[in-house]
Design a protein around this motif. Sequence first.
Motif, mmCIF file in Angstrom:
data_model
loop_
_atom_site.group_PDB
_atom_site.id
_atom_site.type_symbol
_atom_site.label_atom_id
_atom_site.label_comp_id
_atom_site.label_asym_id
_atom_site.label_seq_id
_atom_site.Cartn_x
_atom_site.Cartn_y
_atom_site.Cartn_z
ATOM 1 N N ALA A 53 0.824 -1.196 0.000
ATOM 2 C CA ALA A 53 0.000 0.000 0.000
ATOM 3 C C ALA A 53 0.858 1.247 0.000
ATOM 4 O O ALA A 53 1.987 1.242 0.492
ATOM 5 C CB ALA A 53 -0.910 0.016 1.222
ATOM 6 N N GLU A 54 0.326 2.282 -0.609
ATOM 7 C CA GLU A 54 0.938 3.606 -0.506
ATOM 8 C C GLU A 54 -0.134 4.614 -0.102
ATOM 9 O O GLU A 54 -1.312 4.457 -0.416
ATOM 10 C CB GLU A 54 1.613 4.014 -1.817
ATOM 11 C CG GLU A 54 2.875 3.200 -2.052
ATOM 12 C CD GLU A 54 3.690 3.648 -3.250
ATOM 13 O OE1 GLU A 54 4.612 2.919 -3.625
ATOM 14 O OE2 GLU A 54 3.403 4.726 -3.807
ATOM 15 N N TYR A 55 0.308 5.655 0.602
ATOM 16 C CA TYR A 55 -0.620 6.617 1.194
ATOM 17 C C TYR A 55 -0.132 8.014 0.849
ATOM 18 O O TYR A 55 1.083 8.267 0.831
ATOM 19 C CB TYR A 55 -0.613 6.388 2.709
ATOM 20 C CG TYR A 55 -1.297 7.424 3.570
ATOM 21 C CD1 TYR A 55 -2.629 7.256 3.943
ATOM 22 C CD2 TYR A 55 -0.625 8.540 4.038
ATOM 23 C CE1 TYR A 55 -3.261 8.188 4.770
ATOM 24 C CE2 TYR A 55 -1.249 9.471 4.862
ATOM 25 C CZ TYR A 55 -2.556 9.293 5.234
ATOM 26 O OH TYR A 55 -3.168 10.206 6.054
ATOM 27 N N GLY A 56 -1.047 8.894 0.567
ATOM 28 C CA GLY A 56 -0.668 10.274 0.309
ATOM 29 C C GLY A 56 -1.790 11.202 0.722
ATOM 30 O O GLY A 56 -2.917 10.761 0.955
ATOM 31 N N MET A 57 -1.449 12.467 0.838
ATOM 32 C CA MET A 57 -2.457 13.471 1.163
ATOM 33 C C MET A 57 -2.324 14.597 0.162
ATOM 34 O O MET A 57 -1.222 15.105 -0.045
ATOM 35 C CB MET A 57 -2.174 14.031 2.559
ATOM 36 C CG MET A 57 -3.333 13.856 3.496
ATOM 37 S SD MET A 57 -3.103 14.827 4.963
ATOM 38 C CE MET A 57 -3.880 13.724 6.137
ATOM 39 N N ARG A 79 3.665 19.862 -0.464
ATOM 40 C CA ARG A 79 3.479 18.682 -1.308
ATOM 41 C C ARG A 79 4.618 17.694 -1.055
ATOM 42 O O ARG A 79 5.792 18.062 -1.134
ATOM 43 C CB ARG A 79 3.471 19.147 -2.766
ATOM 44 C CG ARG A 79 3.038 18.147 -3.781
ATOM 45 C CD ARG A 79 2.880 18.825 -5.148
ATOM 46 N NE ARG A 79 1.618 19.532 -5.258
ATOM 47 C CZ ARG A 79 0.507 18.975 -5.756
ATOM 48 N NH1 ARG A 79 0.545 17.738 -6.212
ATOM 49 N NH2 ARG A 79 -0.603 19.652 -5.805
ATOM 50 N N GLU A 80 4.289 16.444 -0.767
ATOM 51 C CA GLU A 80 5.343 15.476 -0.438
ATOM 52 C C GLU A 80 6.258 15.202 -1.633
ATOM 53 O O GLU A 80 7.427 14.888 -1.451
ATOM 54 C CB GLU A 80 4.733 14.168 0.070
ATOM 55 C CG GLU A 80 4.167 14.320 1.489
ATOM 56 C CD GLU A 80 4.204 13.015 2.266
ATOM 57 O OE1 GLU A 80 3.815 11.988 1.722
ATOM 58 O OE2 GLU A 80 4.640 13.042 3.433
ATOM 59 N N SER A 130 7.272 11.812 4.361
ATOM 60 C CA SER A 130 7.626 12.011 5.764
ATOM 61 C C SER A 130 7.625 10.671 6.486
ATOM 62 O O SER A 130 7.086 9.670 5.988
ATOM 63 C CB SER A 130 6.605 12.927 6.419
ATOM 64 O OG SER A 130 5.364 12.258 6.507
ATOM 65 N N GLY A 131 8.204 10.655 7.679
ATOM 66 C CA GLY A 131 8.177 9.464 8.528
ATOM 67 C C GLY A 131 6.743 9.036 8.802
ATOM 68 O O GLY A 131 6.418 7.847 8.755
#
Lengths: 236, 236, 236, 236, 236, 236
Positions: D61-65, D76-77, D83-84
């Motif tokens: 899985a990958e997660y982003g906002m 923006r990541e 981030s950790g």
Amino acid sequence: MRPSGRQLSEMRPISIETDVTRHAEGSCLIRVGGTHVLCTASLEERVPPFLKNSGLGWVTAEYGMLPRATHTRMRREAKNGQSGRTQEIQRLIGRSLRAGLDRVALGERQITIDCDVIQADGGTRCAAITGGWVALRLAVNKLMKVGDVITDPLPDPVAAVSCGLYAGQAVLDLDYPEDSEAGVDGNFVMTGSGRLIEIQMSAEGATFSRSQMTELLDLAEDGVKTLVAAQKDATA
Amino acid sequence: MRPSGRQLSEMRPISIETDVTRHAEGSCLIRVGGTHVLCTASLEERVPPFLKNSGLGWVTAEYGMLPRATHTRMRREAKNGQSGRTQEIQRLIGRSLRAGLDRVALGERQITIDCDVIQADGGTRCAAITGGWVALRLAVNKLMKVGDVITDPLPDPVAAVSCGLYAGQAVLDLDYPEDSEAGVDGNFVMTGSGRLIEIQMSAEGATFSRSQMTELLDLAEDGVKTLVAAQKDATA
Amino acid sequence: MRPSGRQLSEMRPISIETDVTRHAEGSCLIRVGGTHVLCTASLEERVPPFLKNSGLGWVTAEYGMLPRATHTRMRREAKNGQSGRTQEIQRLIGRSLRAGLDRVALGERQITIDCDVIQADGGTRCAAITGGWVALRLAVNKLMKVGDVITDPLPDPVAAVSCGLYAGQAVLDLDYPEDSEAGVDGNFVMTGSGRLIEIQMSAEGATFSRSQMTELLDLAEDGVKTLVAAQKDATA
Amino acid sequence: MRPSGRQLSEMRPISIETDVTRHAEGSCLIRVGGTHVLCTASLEERVPPFLKNSGLGWVTAEYGMLPRATHTRMRREAKNGQSGRTQEIQRLIGRSLRAGLDRVALGERQITIDCDVIQADGGTRCAAITGGWVALRLAVNKLMKVGDVITDPLPDPVAAVSCGLYAGQAVLDLDYPEDSEAGVDGNFVMTGSGRLIEIQMSAEGATFSRSQMTELLDLAEDGVKTLVAAQKDATA
Amino acid sequence: MRPSGRQLSEMRPISIETDVTRHAEGSCLIRVGGTHVLCTASLEERVPPFLKNSGLGWVTAEYGMLPRATHTRMRREAKNGQSGRTQEIQRLIGRSLRAGLDRVALGERQITIDCDVIQADGGTRCAAITGGWVALRLAVNKLMKVGDVITDPLPDPVAAVSCGLYAGQAVLDLDYPEDSEAGVDGNFVMTGSGRLIEIQMSAEGATFSRSQMTELLDLAEDGVKTLVAAQKDATA
Amino acid sequence: MRPSGRQLSEMRPISIETDVTRHAEGSCLIRVGGTHVLCTASLEERVPPFLKNSGLGWVTAEYGMLPRATHTRMRREAKNGQSGRTQEIQRLIGRSLRAGLDRVALGERQITIDCDVIQADGGTRCAAITGGWVALRLAVNKLMKVGDVITDPLPDPVAAVSCGLYAGQAVLDLDYPEDSEAGVDGNFVMTGSGRLIEIQMSAEGATFSRSQMTELLDLAEDGVKTLVAAQKDATA
């Protein structure tokens, strides 16, 4: 016996062309045989934080190689950051130029020396130091001409040359074919008056004796004299 | 006259504790005065791509410092990548250990030497080379014991010491207070039989003469003898 | 039945050696069986920006592993940045230590706890929390001795232990062979008086029941009591 | 007493809209109150290297906002790396979904679950797990319809909810105003049949008792039942 | 009316010096007024993965600026990665040169064009395209001379020029003082026979009409004719 | 003849849903056929350093694509930084929106437009500009409603459309199947009153004539009229 046909103690031809770029406060294109380095000096009227209000000046250096300065194209460093080798070289250049600098006389300003290798054939770090000093000299001359600097902060030129053991013999000013074969090689940074600034002798998969060390150092002293003469001609 | 009260040619106390960590093929904790470095040797039965099917072995090194090895805490390198200084040091360690290595005798395998500074008080790169050689020696001993290596690939020990000009005098084995004041300092890597491997002498904002250079080199030769004796005791 | 021959509810031997490094305000080397972690506390008389002028103190933590702390050498994190696992662990350590901290009593200063794993055999994050608290305690003791801190900001010790389901049975203080086989494992952070701070139970490719959860938590309470006793001995 | 006026054990309204994006093998937009997460499942007929020729499948899985999913815009990541916190969350999502997966039944293929938060109001990781399972279910349904997978690899749904102590009371399904005030909060991942997968309870600057822990876990069991019902409706 | 005193439709002096570096298969130093770009072509007998066994060749480009090519020193890109502007420019150069390339005729090999700005005075990307084509031409000539390539893969030259609205008037070949004032400017890439390859017109804080667009395009056609003549002279 | 069955000059269906996310000062979800972009406007009462105390406002933009917006999953940009393509697109969006902005009227504040592609089917940058202007319009409306801005800083809408040569014919509003086949394509940014802001026409492995260019531009003018009408409906 040397691939180039040179004598053991023979330098490659040296040329130093000055004022080769319009924007820099000082600049030169130094050619030591097939090694061509563009050196620029950039003046800023501010110093790094640790020198703020100290009255002392600073000289720092950066080094780069164009991707096709070499036999086969190298990856552009802007794409993956400066290698350890690049950082080691630019720290050496900065340290060498500062050793010949009167930081009080320069006053609280910074000069950045950029050394970019256009064509490489061995000895790029030495050419960068020798040419970098010329760019620095020219930038300081401008400061002195307008009276921003009174006492000359560069009383003694700084130049560098490599020597090594090639096919068992001490040779001066290694070119690339020699450099890639030499078991022992050294970079010697000295002043015009013969003082030592930096000695880096290193053996890859080999060792050397004190008498070999002395032989290489003798050669280097001769080489630096030739380089300093060329620096003086260029900046006269 | 020295901050520590030592004689000009006096080394700090040396201790080398071996087999300090369970997983490594060789390991030691070397203490040179207040400088403590943990050295481990990790064996792999594969070599870097450029040595594939060459029959030759390889030794490489990595260097690190725990964040609070120093007077004030330093930023953890894992957070911003290895500095130029770190890379320069680990290249030196690898080169030094390889200079004393018979790569044919080692055979096509790689040993990685990790040198992690637990506590720093000057001379960490020299302690890392000296301790790194011990870890390497122990890992090679294991290979020889089981018969994977027949001829000893480490015929001559490798050790390193720093010397410098402190308050105008040549002193052996600089500690941190001396190192931070010395205008000229050098790192000398040599073999047990007195051959030279690497000389790095450098002046920050100063210069030095050939006779000073000779004096420092003489001190270094004495220092390396002491270190080699300690290496022999530890690995006997 | 356990690979080590331990009872289901038996901890590994614990040793906590204090003041192991010269520069840190507090330090210890904690050994829980084959897991060895060096913990240092670094004091700074400033806080992160979000706490400026708040009168509140801060404790934060960083975690690292030496490359050869493990069975096979791991890539040095300084070469490719901190992994997600490393960041997750150091956030846990910081949160755990802050939960047992009276930030008003500490006053506006920051203490950074560095936990570096010298040798790993399972449970490194728990050993880091337990040893980290000892380093923190020692640094705070110094502040109290000189009167910079009056009320004790660490009224209740903080320690951590792992438990898990190994071969279908609840076991205390997993070592590496158990940890790599356990379908379910948990890390439990508690105070000396038995309050809970953090519970992280997780199943990789498995699930567990509430009664199993209760069993693990019971074991953990016992384990933490043993650890807290060792902390008290070490800092008495 | 809760900012939203909800009862202590009252979930926010849940909606799960499926097949919201054209290219993904499975997708849904899950809304838990003001928290909206877009979840997609991407199928690849290859597995990570460590599973090659194992016959086993993999779910990751990958997660982003999105930058303006939050009250004030976040950096923006893509501009400064994950981030950790982000890495910790995406490891949790992957582990949770794998715990409910029969990897033999899935066969040697990989499904990547992307969870992107469109609007955040607390509990984004729990919504991501709950919605991620729906996207995974839909992608697996396609594989089963065409006969590429025979035995259902997802026998039991996986869902997650948060609980915490807010103003001294145990509450279910924290929204942002509650989350930012709660001294203790936990994320609970469970299966449709009530088995536990992951418990993460943590206290920032506080501690909690075993009876409080039990109370939170009871609430979570109720919440997960509601979520699983919504998953079943959406994928019926 | 123009700062340089040029007519509205007057180009700056153009010079193209070829074979300026020893190792590259083709090279030139192009000077368009005060803009000096060193262009090298590096040949490799392999193509990117997506072209393997396709029989088709590839041309790609990289662009860089020496730190002191500009009025004030810019940060070295090797220190912080390529900027968006740099990447945008090198994508444009590669696309432009490929538009004039017969990839079947080149055969399955790759030529990388490096364009490094030695001195900047506006229009560096246009000079890079024009000079890059010359370097490419020279490298291809070598391939044709030895018979590795039979049909000429470069039937029509490619060159580029900028135009813009300066002080309300359409002017050809903007230099830096004009470029930094122009509200609208465009880069026009064309072939020797007058075909269009790329048009990039852009307004910063302004807009323009179709008739102004036409006027700029007319100027550009004249400019490219002059550049193509210089390319032919240089490679004759 | 077009894959979608559309006429040569036929746009895809356009829908613009406003206020789709709670926290942003302005937001919309724009759908141009299968291309769906979520656009948000974030207001800050501060400007970049170079505009401090200038009285001028600023609009900037960022662009992203969810990993599964495309046919096959793309690597998440947060994992390896923004690609050159992404940076090029977001620079274009920012420039385009600023060209239609009265920065004096906006006053010293910054609005950041985030454009995140939920589903891609060609023309994402054009949809981002068109939708981005709507989000900007809505955020500015709020400022005007409360009297923070008096004169409308957005007197003329900004919209964008792509055109290209597909199978030899000029077509309007390329979708993905057309875009991936077109030898020549262009992006055209214009205002509601027909002024040009940006033209980017580019040929990959092909060239085009001036009359083809004119044809594409004529189509684009029609397309932008349709888009501007949709913008007006959405923000009425």
